[in-house]
Design an enzyme around this catalytic site. Sequence first.
Site, short mmCIF file in Angstrom:
data_model
loop_
_atom_site.label_atom_id
_atom_site.label_comp_id
_atom_site.label_asym_id
_atom_site.label_seq_id
_atom_site.Cartn_x
_atom_site.Cartn_y
_atom_site.Cartn_z
N LYS A 70 0.93 -1.33 -0.01
CA LYS A 70 0.11 0.05 -0.06
C LYS A 70 0.93 1.15 0.03
CE LYS A 70 -0.24 -0.57 5.01
NZ LYS A 70 -1.04 -1.20 6.19
N ARG A 169 -11.14 -0.99 14.04
CA ARG A 169 -10.93 0.01 12.91
C ARG A 169 -11.90 -0.37 11.72
NH1 ARG A 169 -4.93 0.37 10.39
NH2 ARG A 169 -5.46 -1.70 9.48
N TYR A 296 15.62 30.39 8.20
CA TYR A 296 14.56 30.99 8.73
C TYR A 296 14.54 31.08 10.28
CZ TYR A 296 12.15 30.67 4.40
OH TYR A 296 11.83 30.56 2.89
N MET A 344 11.51 24.39 2.66
CA MET A 344 10.67 23.61 1.84
C MET A 344 11.49 22.75 0.82
SD MET A 344 7.46 24.62 -0.79
CE MET A 344 6.52 25.20 0.58
C1 LIG Z 1 -0.38 -2.12 6.73
C2 LIG Z 1 -0.86 -3.37 6.92
C3 LIG Z 1 -0.15 -4.47 7.08
C4 LIG Z 1 1.65 -4.64 7.15
O1 LIG Z 1 2.03 -3.96 8.32
P1 LIG Z 1 3.49 -3.69 8.52
O2 LIG Z 1 3.82 -3.44 10.00
O3 LIG Z 1 4.19 -2.83 7.66
O4 LIG Z 1 4.37 -5.14 8.21
C5 LIG Z 1 -0.59 -5.88 7.25
N1 LIG Z 1 -2.08 -5.71 7.51
C6 LIG Z 1 -2.74 -4.73 7.43
C7 LIG Z 1 -4.50 -4.86 7.35
C8 LIG Z 1 -2.09 -3.59 6.93
O5 LIG Z 1 -3.37 -2.28 7.06
#
Ligand SMILES: *Cc1c(COP(=O)(O)O)cnc(C)c1O
Length: 409
Positions: A70, A169, A296, A344
């Site tokens: 992801k 969640r 800055y 930035m």
């Molecule tokens: C992001 C995620 C993972 C992977 O998590 P890591 O800690 O990066 O290994 C696994 N399962 C779900 C549902 C996630 O959202």
Amino acid sequence: MSQSASAFPEAPAESPSSSSRTQRILRPRRAAPADAVRPTRAEVNLAHLRHNLHLVKRAAQNARVWGVLKADGYGHGAPAVARTLERAGIDGVCVALLEEAIELREAGIRAPILVMGGYYGQAWGELLEHKLTPVVYEPSQIEGIAREVRHLGASPIGVHLKVDTGMGRLGCQPRELPELLAALQRFPEVTLDGLMTHLACADADTLEGIDQQLSLFEEVTAMTRAAGFTPQVRHAANSAAMLRTNTAHFDIVRPGIALFGVAPRPDLAAGLRPVMRVRTEIVALRDVKPGDSVGYGWTWRATRPSRIATIPIGYADGLHRELSNVGCALVRGKRAPIVGTMSMDLTMIDVTDHPGVSLRDEAVVLGTQEGKLGKDVITADEIARLSHAISWEVLTHVSRRVPRFYREA
Ligand SMILES: *Cc1c(COP(=O)(O)O)cnc(C)c1O
């Protein structure tokens, strides 16, 4: 998918012949290596990625590995990461969003793709068209998918049911399970292939939280089987759970961060090799007198005659602004403190103690460097600690302005 569903209705089509899908999912353009004039880039080491996959496979023992890609493969570029992992024998991949899954299919990825978020809008047809594996946790999702299968006269589609065993969640609550199972019974177009949950405390000091969630997961499994379902696979483990206890392995593990060579806990680093390295080059050098200020707000003032280097990377590139006056870059293999408030696009570093430093010298803000003055490393964990973040954020914050360069070694 109709034009009116466009998330970016004002966006012009890429070309008259581009499909409505490419109009709807308009990806923000990221700097491509060929565009890169600025020497700032993220190097993605594909050999390290494959190495980490081998370690993960060993840790997973008999479980299959579905890597979590992801957020653009944790900032490494999901298509290239997926292609490398698929060739190296990964069993499947997981993403959060439907559009992330489609991007991987369009990049030619043929492995199973699990869409974990579970919000599909009404784009059920795209789930089927791209042969994606949807995660479901509401009867309406099962119904939506079933109607589309029937409408297209397609064969039944396998889904994974997500159960909330304590993360609070996403996922159906155990008491809602009968309702979900009834929906699955009502719609034979949808088959229950997998049962999954997500662990809230996989990196906690004790395994108590994991055990508690897994025992609820077992209860849910028993209820599911008692209702006549036989899910082929169950899964629960992220990287931390996978590396800590094989009670969480089941049939599939879902590691993310470990594949990218970053330990989910400091004690779980064994052998992992960081995949991303972020480097740039010095574009300006100046000598300042004691009492002179930099940046800055004049938050840093020289206490000795100092040599200050400017590097073209800033908070808009994903380098946390909290590193101002706290973090470091590596120059010639040795740490150079970040001085003044980061901008930035630019950051200043103190290279007074770096004899021989010159324009266009490499500066590394994440990863290793070896040079005339030594060898050192700045890890994602270090940046996370200094900037009150977690290493997942450090990787995913590297912005689209930073081109990714893929290296084989
Ligand atoms: C992001 C995620 C993972 C992977 O998590 P890591 O800690 O990066 O290994 C696994 N399962 C779900 C549902 C996630 O959202």
